[in-house]
Design a protein around this motif. Structure first.
Motif, PDB file in Angstrom:
ATOM      1  N   ARG A  94       1.164  -1.255   0.235  1.00  0.00           N
ATOM      2  CA  ARG A  94      -0.327   0.147   0.025  1.00  0.00           C
ATOM      3  C   ARG A  94       1.104   1.289   0.213  1.00  0.00           C
ATOM      4  O   ARG A  94       2.304   0.744   0.640  1.00  0.00           O
ATOM      5  CB  ARG A  94      -0.536   0.209   0.981  1.00  0.00           C
ATOM      6  CG  ARG A  94      -1.799   0.877   1.348  1.00  0.00           C
ATOM      7  CD  ARG A  94      -2.919   1.190   2.422  1.00  0.00           C
ATOM      8  NE  ARG A  94      -1.901   1.347   3.668  1.00  0.00           N
ATOM      9  CZ  ARG A  94      -2.118   1.138   4.479  1.00  0.00           C
ATOM     10  NH1 ARG A  94      -3.440   0.072   5.135  1.00  0.00           N
ATOM     11  NH2 ARG A  94      -1.399   1.295   6.203  1.00  0.00           N
ATOM     12  N   ILE A  95       0.454   2.098  -0.377  1.00  0.00           N
ATOM     13  CA  ILE A  95       0.767   3.361  -0.857  1.00  0.00           C
ATOM     14  C   ILE A  95       0.219   4.696   0.214  1.00  0.00           C
ATOM     15  O   ILE A  95      -1.090   4.724  -0.115  1.00  0.00           O
ATOM     16  CB  ILE A  95       1.521   3.438  -2.210  1.00  0.00           C
ATOM     17  CG1 ILE A  95       2.236   3.304  -2.888  1.00  0.00           C
ATOM     18  CG2 ILE A  95       1.550   5.663  -2.123  1.00  0.00           C
ATOM     19  CD1 ILE A  95       2.610   3.503  -4.524  1.00  0.00           C
ATOM     20  N   ASN A  96       0.942   5.083   0.976  1.00  0.00           N
ATOM     21  CA  ASN A  96       0.083   5.868   2.204  1.00  0.00           C
ATOM     22  C   ASN A  96       0.080   7.484   1.497  1.00  0.00           C
ATOM     23  O   ASN A  96      -0.259   8.059   0.589  1.00  0.00           O
ATOM     24  CB  ASN A  96       0.532   6.127   3.135  1.00  0.00           C
ATOM     25  CG  ASN A  96       0.018   4.668   3.947  1.00  0.00           C
ATOM     26  OD1 ASN A  96      -1.265   4.090   3.647  1.00  0.00           O
ATOM     27  ND2 ASN A  96       0.816   4.441   5.071  1.00  0.00           N
ATOM     28  N   VAL A  97       1.525   8.129   1.149  1.00  0.00           N
ATOM     29  CA  VAL A  97       1.478   8.955   1.040  1.00  0.00           C
ATOM     30  C   VAL A  97       2.764   9.267  -0.161  1.00  0.00           C
ATOM     31  O   VAL A  97       3.991   8.659  -0.236  1.00  0.00           O
ATOM     32  CB  VAL A  97       1.784  10.325   1.856  1.00  0.00           C
ATOM     33  CG1 VAL A  97       2.350  11.649   1.587  1.00  0.00           C
ATOM     34  CG2 VAL A  97       1.262  10.234   3.163  1.00  0.00           C
ATOM     35  N   THR A 122      -2.468  12.266  -0.005  1.00  0.00           N
ATOM     36  CA  THR A 122      -2.566  11.100   0.658  1.00  0.00           C
ATOM     37  C   THR A 122      -3.037  10.186  -0.293  1.00  0.00           C
ATOM     38  O   THR A 122      -3.768  10.434  -1.785  1.00  0.00           O
ATOM     39  CB  THR A 122      -3.560  11.474   1.636  1.00  0.00           C
ATOM     40  OG1 THR A 122      -4.727  11.622   1.145  1.00  0.00           O
ATOM     41  CG2 THR A 122      -2.696  12.198   2.968  1.00  0.00           C
ATOM     42  N   ASN A 123      -3.487   8.973  -0.132  1.00  0.00           N
ATOM     43  CA  ASN A 123      -3.648   8.017  -0.610  1.00  0.00           C
ATOM     44  C   ASN A 123      -5.276   7.995  -1.455  1.00  0.00           C
ATOM     45  O   ASN A 123      -6.398   7.878  -1.914  1.00  0.00           O
ATOM     46  CB  ASN A 123      -4.125   6.699  -0.281  1.00  0.00           C
ATOM     47  CG  ASN A 123      -4.021   6.821   0.701  1.00  0.00           C
ATOM     48  OD1 ASN A 123      -5.036   7.220   2.000  1.00  0.00           O
ATOM     49  ND2 ASN A 123      -4.425   5.258   1.215  1.00  0.00           N
ATOM     50  N   ASN A 129      -3.415   5.672  -8.249  1.00  0.00           N
ATOM     51  CA  ASN A 129      -3.357   5.094  -7.877  1.00  0.00           C
ATOM     52  C   ASN A 129      -3.022   3.420  -8.177  1.00  0.00           C
ATOM     53  O   ASN A 129      -2.729   2.056  -7.911  1.00  0.00           O
ATOM     54  CB  ASN A 129      -4.402   4.838  -6.856  1.00  0.00           C
ATOM     55  CG  ASN A 129      -4.771   5.972  -5.768  1.00  0.00           C
ATOM     56  OD1 ASN A 129      -3.601   6.326  -5.293  1.00  0.00           O
ATOM     57  ND2 ASN A 129      -5.625   6.210  -5.427  1.00  0.00           N
ATOM     58  N   ASN A 181       0.739   3.639  -9.739  1.00  0.00           N
ATOM     59  CA  ASN A 181       1.611   3.542  -8.323  1.00  0.00           C
ATOM     60  C   ASN A 181       2.297   4.408  -9.218  1.00  0.00           C
ATOM     61  O   ASN A 181       3.081   5.554  -8.696  1.00  0.00           O
ATOM     62  CB  ASN A 181       2.330   2.406  -8.109  1.00  0.00           C
ATOM     63  CG  ASN A 181       1.264   1.078  -7.299  1.00  0.00           C
ATOM     64  OD1 ASN A 181       0.628   2.080  -7.138  1.00  0.00           O
ATOM     65  ND2 ASN A 181       1.935  -0.028  -7.399  1.00  0.00           N
ATOM     66  N   GLY A 213       5.170   4.246   2.619  1.00  0.00           N
ATOM     67  CA  GLY A 213       3.523   2.999   1.975  1.00  0.00           C
ATOM     68  C   GLY A 213       4.405   1.820   3.163  1.00  0.00           C
ATOM     69  O   GLY A 213       5.043   2.257   4.268  1.00  0.00           O
ATOM     70  N   LEU A 214       4.015   0.458   2.810  1.00  0.00           N
ATOM     71  CA  LEU A 214       4.332  -0.794   3.294  1.00  0.00           C
ATOM     72  C   LEU A 214       4.557  -1.019   2.400  1.00  0.00           C
ATOM     73  O   LEU A 214       3.798  -1.580   1.273  1.00  0.00           O
ATOM     74  CB  LEU A 214       2.942  -1.417   4.169  1.00  0.00           C
ATOM     75  CG  LEU A 214       2.417  -0.235   5.462  1.00  0.00           C
ATOM     76  CD1 LEU A 214       1.070  -1.064   5.991  1.00  0.00           C
ATOM     77  CD2 LEU A 214       3.022  -0.167   6.300  1.00  0.00           C
ATOM     78  N   TYR A 221       7.580  -0.556   6.417  1.00  0.00           N
ATOM     79  CA  TYR A 221       7.333  -0.005   5.841  1.00  0.00           C
ATOM     80  C   TYR A 221       7.727   0.944   5.078  1.00  0.00           C
ATOM     81  O   TYR A 221       9.660   0.431   5.836  1.00  0.00           O
ATOM     82  CB  TYR A 221       7.341   1.182   7.469  1.00  0.00           C
ATOM     83  CG  TYR A 221       7.434   3.130   7.797  1.00  0.00           C
ATOM     84  CD1 TYR A 221       8.977   3.863   7.483  1.00  0.00           C
ATOM     85  CD2 TYR A 221       6.881   3.729   7.431  1.00  0.00           C
ATOM     86  CE1 TYR A 221       8.778   4.462   6.999  1.00  0.00           C
ATOM     87  CE2 TYR A 221       6.597   5.122   7.362  1.00  0.00           C
ATOM     88  CZ  TYR A 221       7.689   5.689   7.216  1.00  0.00           C
ATOM     89  OH  TYR A 221       8.176   6.550   7.030  1.00  0.00           O
ATOM     90  N   ASP A 223      10.203   3.741   3.077  1.00  0.00           N
ATOM     91  CA  ASP A 223       9.670   6.026   2.914  1.00  0.00           C
ATOM     92  C   ASP A 223      11.203   5.211   1.304  1.00  0.00           C
ATOM     93  O   ASP A 223      12.202   5.438   1.599  1.00  0.00           O
ATOM     94  CB  ASP A 223      10.851   5.969   4.239  1.00  0.00           C
ATOM     95  CG  ASP A 223      10.523   7.770   3.893  1.00  0.00           C
ATOM     96  OD1 ASP A 223      10.457   8.644   4.669  1.00  0.00           O
ATOM     97  OD2 ASP A 223      10.567   8.041   2.619  1.00  0.00           O
TER      98      ASP A 223
END
Length: 121
Positions: free
Chosen positions: A30-33, A52-53, A73, A76, A99-100, A107, A109
């Protein structure tokens, strides 16, 4: 491992436009930011815009009204549409994705390699 590939930089005249792209690939759960940062010669790296997502975006004051950040999204990918460019926008622009990872849920970055944007007549 998450890799980022940036494209779209270049030389443009003042008042011109450029569109930057950054595609993320690899072990992404998952991508958050997603965001764009820039670093001019002799200066610290600074935030330009993030999204943000959920689609909420935030801009540095210098980018408000001129730059637009967006993301796809499904691909990506994050974009930065830059209009009304000024010489002071000259910098190396870096993509950042947080993200994760898939599988272990760790996590991440990650940063792109940077793309040069030069605004000059």
């Amino acid at each position: 491992q998450v890799q980022l590939v940036e494209s779209g930089g270049g030389l443009v005249q003042p008042g011109g436009s450029l569109r930057l792209s950054c595609a993320a690939s690899g072990s992404i759960y998952r991508i958050n930011v997603m965001g764009w940062y820039r670093q001019a010669p002799g200066k610290q790296r600074e935030r330009v815009a993030t999204i943000t997502n959920g689609g909420s975006s935030s801009y540095d004051d210098s980018a408000k009204g001129r730059f637009t950040i967006s993301r796809d999204n499904a691909k990506n990918t994050v974009y930065l549409q830059m209009n009304s460019l000024k010489p002071e926008d000259t910098a190396v622009y870096y993509c950042n994705v947080v993200g994760l990872e898939v599988g272990n849920g760790k996590y991440f970055d990650s940063w792109g390699q940077g793309t040069q944007v030069t605004v000059s007549s």
